[in-house]
Scaffold this motif. Structure first.
Motif, PDB file in Angstrom:
ATOM      1  N   ASP A  64      -9.765 -20.118 -30.476  1.00 17.22           N
ATOM      2  CA  ASP A  64     -11.053 -19.866 -31.125  1.00 17.22           C
ATOM      3  C   ASP A  64     -10.957 -18.700 -32.109  1.00 17.22           C
ATOM      4  OD1 ASP A  64     -13.661 -20.497 -31.705  1.00 17.22           O
ATOM      5  OD2 ASP A  64     -14.524 -19.323 -30.062  1.00 17.22           O
ATOM      6  N   PHE A  65      -9.933 -18.710 -32.945  1.00 22.22           N
ATOM      7  CA  PHE A  65      -9.726 -17.653 -33.937  1.00 22.22           C
ATOM      8  C   PHE A  65     -10.601 -17.918 -35.151  1.00 22.22           C
ATOM      9  CE2 PHE A  65      -6.803 -16.233 -37.536  1.00 22.22           C
ATOM     10  CZ  PHE A  65      -7.285 -14.938 -37.514  1.00 22.22           C
ATOM     11  N   ARG A  66     -11.431 -16.944 -35.501  1.00 19.54           N
ATOM     12  CA  ARG A  66     -12.358 -17.151 -36.610  1.00 19.54           C
ATOM     13  C   ARG A  66     -12.934 -15.835 -37.112  1.00 19.54           C
ATOM     14  NH1 ARG A  66     -17.889 -19.381 -33.637  1.00 19.54           N
ATOM     15  NH2 ARG A  66     -17.167 -19.142 -31.493  1.00 19.54           N
ATOM     16  N   VAL A  67     -13.709 -15.925 -38.198  1.00 20.13           N
ATOM     17  CA  VAL A  67     -14.467 -14.796 -38.728  1.00 20.13           C
ATOM     18  C   VAL A  67     -15.877 -14.866 -38.181  1.00 20.13           C
ATOM     19  CG1 VAL A  67     -15.369 -13.688 -40.802  1.00 20.13           C
ATOM     20  CG2 VAL A  67     -13.098 -14.725 -40.843  1.00 20.13           C
ATOM     21  N   GLN A  68     -16.360 -13.743 -37.655  1.00 18.29           N
ATOM     22  CA  GLN A  68     -17.754 -13.636 -37.231  1.00 18.29           C
ATOM     23  C   GLN A  68     -18.317 -12.316 -37.757  1.00 18.29           C
ATOM     24  OE1 GLN A  68     -19.010 -15.481 -33.431  1.00 18.29           O
ATOM     25  NE2 GLN A  68     -16.876 -15.202 -32.748  1.00 18.29           N
ATOM     26  N   GLY A  72     -23.096  -5.990 -38.448  1.00 16.63           N
ATOM     27  CA  GLY A  72     -23.306  -6.181 -39.873  1.00 16.63           C
ATOM     28  C   GLY A  72     -22.059  -6.327 -40.712  1.00 16.63           C
ATOM     29  N   GLU A  73     -20.883  -6.338 -40.094  1.00 18.26           N
ATOM     30  CA  GLU A  73     -19.632  -6.414 -40.831  1.00 18.26           C
ATOM     31  C   GLU A  73     -18.820  -7.639 -40.411  1.00 18.26           C
ATOM     32  OE1 GLU A  73     -18.794  -4.449 -43.274  1.00 18.26           O
ATOM     33  OE2 GLU A  73     -20.489  -3.079 -43.034  1.00 18.26           O
ATOM     34  N   PRO A  74     -18.058  -8.224 -41.344  1.00 18.94           N
ATOM     35  CA  PRO A  74     -17.185  -9.346 -40.967  1.00 18.94           C
ATOM     36  C   PRO A  74     -16.041  -8.860 -40.085  1.00 18.94           C
ATOM     37  CG  PRO A  74     -16.785  -8.702 -43.245  1.00 18.94           C
ATOM     38  CD  PRO A  74     -17.980  -7.921 -42.786  1.00 18.94           C
ATOM     39  N   VAL A  75     -15.747  -9.619 -39.052  1.00 16.27           N
ATOM     40  CA  VAL A  75     -14.685  -9.270 -38.101  1.00 16.27           C
ATOM     41  C   VAL A  75     -13.893 -10.520 -37.752  1.00 16.27           C
ATOM     42  CG1 VAL A  75     -15.879  -7.277 -37.089  1.00 16.27           C
ATOM     43  CG2 VAL A  75     -16.285  -9.577 -36.154  1.00 16.27           C
ATOM     44  N   LEU A  76     -12.693 -10.310 -37.219  1.00 15.12           N
ATOM     45  CA  LEU A  76     -11.889 -11.388 -36.664  1.00 15.12           C
ATOM     46  C   LEU A  76     -12.045 -11.385 -35.154  1.00 15.12           C
ATOM     47  CD1 LEU A  76      -8.535 -10.984 -38.657  1.00 15.12           C
ATOM     48  CD2 LEU A  76     -10.444 -12.524 -39.149  1.00 15.12           C
ATOM     49  N   THR A  77     -12.173 -12.567 -34.573  1.00 15.65           N
ATOM     50  CA  THR A  77     -12.357 -12.661 -33.127  1.00 15.65           C
ATOM     51  C   THR A  77     -11.499 -13.792 -32.570  1.00 15.65           C
ATOM     52  OG1 THR A  77     -14.208 -14.232 -33.224  1.00 15.65           O
ATOM     53  CG2 THR A  77     -14.761 -11.889 -33.358  1.00 15.65           C
ATOM     54  N   LEU A  98     -11.559  -7.571 -34.162  1.00  7.63           N
ATOM     55  CA  LEU A  98     -10.827  -6.730 -35.098  1.00  7.63           C
ATOM     56  C   LEU A  98     -11.645  -6.542 -36.370  1.00  7.63           C
ATOM     57  CD1 LEU A  98      -8.528  -7.907 -33.225  1.00  7.63           C
ATOM     58  CD2 LEU A  98      -7.013  -7.708 -35.214  1.00  7.63           C
ATOM     59  N   ASP A  99     -11.560  -5.339 -36.970  1.00  2.00           N
ATOM     60  CA  ASP A  99     -12.216  -5.125 -38.253  1.00  2.00           C
ATOM     61  C   ASP A  99     -11.304  -5.604 -39.384  1.00  2.00           C
ATOM     62  OD1 ASP A  99     -10.287  -3.162 -38.671  1.00  2.00           O
ATOM     63  OD2 ASP A  99     -11.653  -1.486 -38.307  1.00  2.00           O
ATOM     64  N   ASN A 100     -11.718  -5.364 -40.641  1.00  2.28           N
ATOM     65  CA  ASN A 100     -10.943  -5.935 -41.748  1.00  2.28           C
ATOM     66  C   ASN A 100      -9.654  -5.175 -42.038  1.00  2.28           C
ATOM     67  OD1 ASN A 100     -11.938  -3.641 -42.989  1.00  2.28           O
ATOM     68  ND2 ASN A 100     -12.692  -4.698 -44.802  1.00  2.28           N
ATOM     69  N   SER A 101      -9.400  -4.097 -41.283  1.00  5.34           N
ATOM     70  CA  SER A 101      -8.096  -3.436 -41.369  1.00  5.34           C
ATOM     71  C   SER A 101      -7.170  -3.912 -40.255  1.00  5.34           C
ATOM     72  CB  SER A 101      -8.265  -1.915 -41.302  1.00  5.34           C
ATOM     73  OG  SER A 101      -8.632  -1.504 -39.999  1.00  5.34           O
ATOM     74  N   TYR A 102      -7.632  -4.877 -39.458  1.00  5.66           N
ATOM     75  CA  TYR A 102      -6.904  -5.463 -38.333  1.00  5.66           C
ATOM     76  C   TYR A 102      -6.782  -4.488 -37.157  1.00  5.66           C
ATOM     77  CZ  TYR A 102      -5.891  -8.741 -42.058  1.00  5.66           C
ATOM     78  OH  TYR A 102      -6.026  -9.619 -43.110  1.00  5.66           O
ATOM     79  N   LYS A 103      -7.715  -3.582 -37.081  1.00  8.23           N
ATOM     80  CA  LYS A 103      -7.787  -2.661 -35.952  1.00  8.23           C
ATOM     81  C   LYS A 103      -8.708  -3.238 -34.893  1.00  8.23           C
ATOM     82  CE  LYS A 103      -9.525   1.917 -34.621  1.00  8.23           C
ATOM     83  NZ  LYS A 103     -10.222   3.140 -35.106  1.00  8.23           N
ATOM     84  N   VAL A 104      -8.270  -3.217 -33.616  1.00  8.45           N
ATOM     85  CA  VAL A 104      -9.113  -3.695 -32.525  1.00  8.45           C
ATOM     86  C   VAL A 104     -10.264  -2.709 -32.330  1.00  8.45           C
ATOM     87  CG1 VAL A 104      -9.237  -4.256 -30.079  1.00  8.45           C
ATOM     88  CG2 VAL A 104      -7.191  -4.854 -31.379  1.00  8.45           C
TER      89      VAL A 104
END
Length: 465
Positions: A64-68, A72-77, A98-104
């Protein structure tokens, strides 16, 4: 795939079978698993080139890898953990953001304890909560379907979790709300549980919270979609299955489905697997319109590929342009259909390397790592340099730098040659230089420097940043 500058990654290859200008913008998000030599969440562009790959450790898999959107910010989950029972298709793990810097920035656990979350769903809500699934083995009676009175039964659980605190705000169990006799799973023969295994009569595989505060959930093994009261947990209605509250019109019957979603126009979309055991000729991504007064279900659209019949998993994403992006689940393939059912994008990855779901999203990644570089001798005075930057989406060109000392920063190095365009995840660069050390700079389309690699030896150097 192998990259000189990132020999540690080896993402699964994706072969684009068809691409067109009519396809929606954005990258493809998959998480190859099962037989993949290296498993993990992977972003690829429309040409099949990797954008970002994050290998998971040991026996773990990602789903279930996606953008959510979170705060208020786009993240990877995604969900991460081992598949506890390949036969049942369930897992015990946790969920990551994860945020857009790929930090958990968050790790979410289901309410049954550490690494108790199931692989089927991780849906973030605008209220800062997460919808997840879990499974618990309990003892109960199967006498109503001719089985033993004391049997192992898989209880499907959905929970709403406050992401910030981990508090369970809502918990629902299939046992106590849906009876065993709604299941299509036999007690013996093909499709039956293995000897000594639990009877997975329900098998929840998607959940979303509707604007009215109630929940829409999909249960594979009863071939039905349920609307659940968000306070009492009572079943408000059933769509499909043995006890459907709706008269199913032509083409609306589905089997072993996944990913039931309510759309803005009130229709419901889902992925109709149709197989394992086979009930249909091909899997379909379907859209249904419900008349809540007349209690009828009407087929609006159905997209499928001849001969593609998946025994498990899968999803249907409705894109902003109205296209349908279909992940075929157990079939390692991703297809985008336009509004007329025409294929505008189609891609495949190796047999056995399935992805639970697949998506298309616009994504901007700004990694805090440095670009990676590897060097090798070229012919004559020409040197060969390999440059990449895992997850950096704004790189348009590379500049080779010649340096006198590895300890000096890239600002102490001098450009050599012209800018060279990025050609994929890893770009092969050429430069004429006799300097002992070399580095690269990544630049965006406007010529702005985004990042610089470490300086490495002119021959045989490697730095992953």
């Amino acid at each position: 795939m192998h990259f000189e500058s990132r020999p540690d990654l080896n993402p699964p290859p994706v072969q684009v079978l068809k691409s067109s200008a009519a396809a929606a913008p954005g990258d493809i998000f998959i998480a190859p698993k099962r037989d993949a030599p290296v498993k993990g969440p992977e972003i690829v562009d429309s040409s099949g080139q990797p954008v970002w790959f994050d290998p998971v450790a040991g026996p773990d898999q990602a789903t279930d890898f996606r953008v959510q959107t979170y705060q208020g910010e786009p993240v990877l989950t995604w969900w991460e953990g081992p598949v506890a029972s390949p036969i049942l298709g369930t897992g015990f793990g946790h969920y990551v953001i994860l945020d857009n810097s790929y930090k958990v920035i968050a790790r979410v656990e289901a309410g049954l304890g550490k690494d108790s979350g199931d692989l089927h769903e991780f849906e973030l809500t605008p209220q800062g909560t997460a919808l997840v699934t879990a499974y618990k083995i309990v003892h109960g009676s199967l006498a109503s379907i001719g089985g033993p009175k004391n049997a192992k039964i898989a209880d499907s659980i959905i929970q709403e979790i406050d992401v910030a605190t981990g508090k369970v705000l809502f918990s629902w169990h299939s046992i106590g709300h849906v009876t065993i006799d709604e299941s299509y799973i036999p007690l013996s023969g093909p499709g039956a549980p293995p000897p000594g295994g639990p009877y997975d009569y329900f098998h929840v595989n998607s959940v979303e919270k509707e604007p009215d505060g109630n929940f829409l959930i999909s249960a594979r093994n009863s071939s039905a979609v349920y609307k659940i009261d968000g306070k009492s947990g009572d079943v408000l209605w059933r769509l499909g299955g043995k006890k459907s509250d709706f008269q199913m019109g032509p083409g609306t019957t589905f089997w072993w489905q996944h990913d039931a979603r309510r759309r803005a126009d009130g229709t419901i979309t889902l992925y109709d697997d149709g197989a394992s055991p086979p009930r249909e000729q091909q899997s379909r991504a379907i859209r249904l319109r419900l008349d809540l007064d007349a209690k009828t279900a009407t087929l609006v659209s159905a997209d499928g590929l001849a001969g593609v019949l998946a025994g498990s998993q899968g999803n249907m994403q409705v894109l902003d342009n109205g296209d349908a992006l279909v992940g075929w689940g157990a079939i390692p393939r991703v297809t985008e259909f336009d509004g007329d059912g025409g294929v505008v994008f189609d891609a495949a990855f190796p047999d056995g390397e399935d992805s639970y779901r697949a998506y298309r999203f616009a994504w901007t990644g700004k990694p805090t790592t440095r670009p990676a570089i590897a060097t090798a001798k070229g012919s004559g005075g020409t040197k060969t340099i390999y440059a990449s930057w895992n997850g950096a989406t704004d790189v348009a060109a590379w500049q080779v730098l010649e340096c006198d000392d590895r300890l000096l920063g890239a600002d102490k190095c001098d450009p050599v040659g012209d800018l060279q365009p990025r050609t994929g995840f890893e770009t092969i660069l050429r430069a004429d230089t006799t300097a002992p050390m070399i580095a690269v700079q990544a630049l965006d389309e406007n010529g702005k420097v985004l990042g610089s690699s470490r300086a490495v030896a002119i021959s045989g150097g490697l730095a992953t940043g």
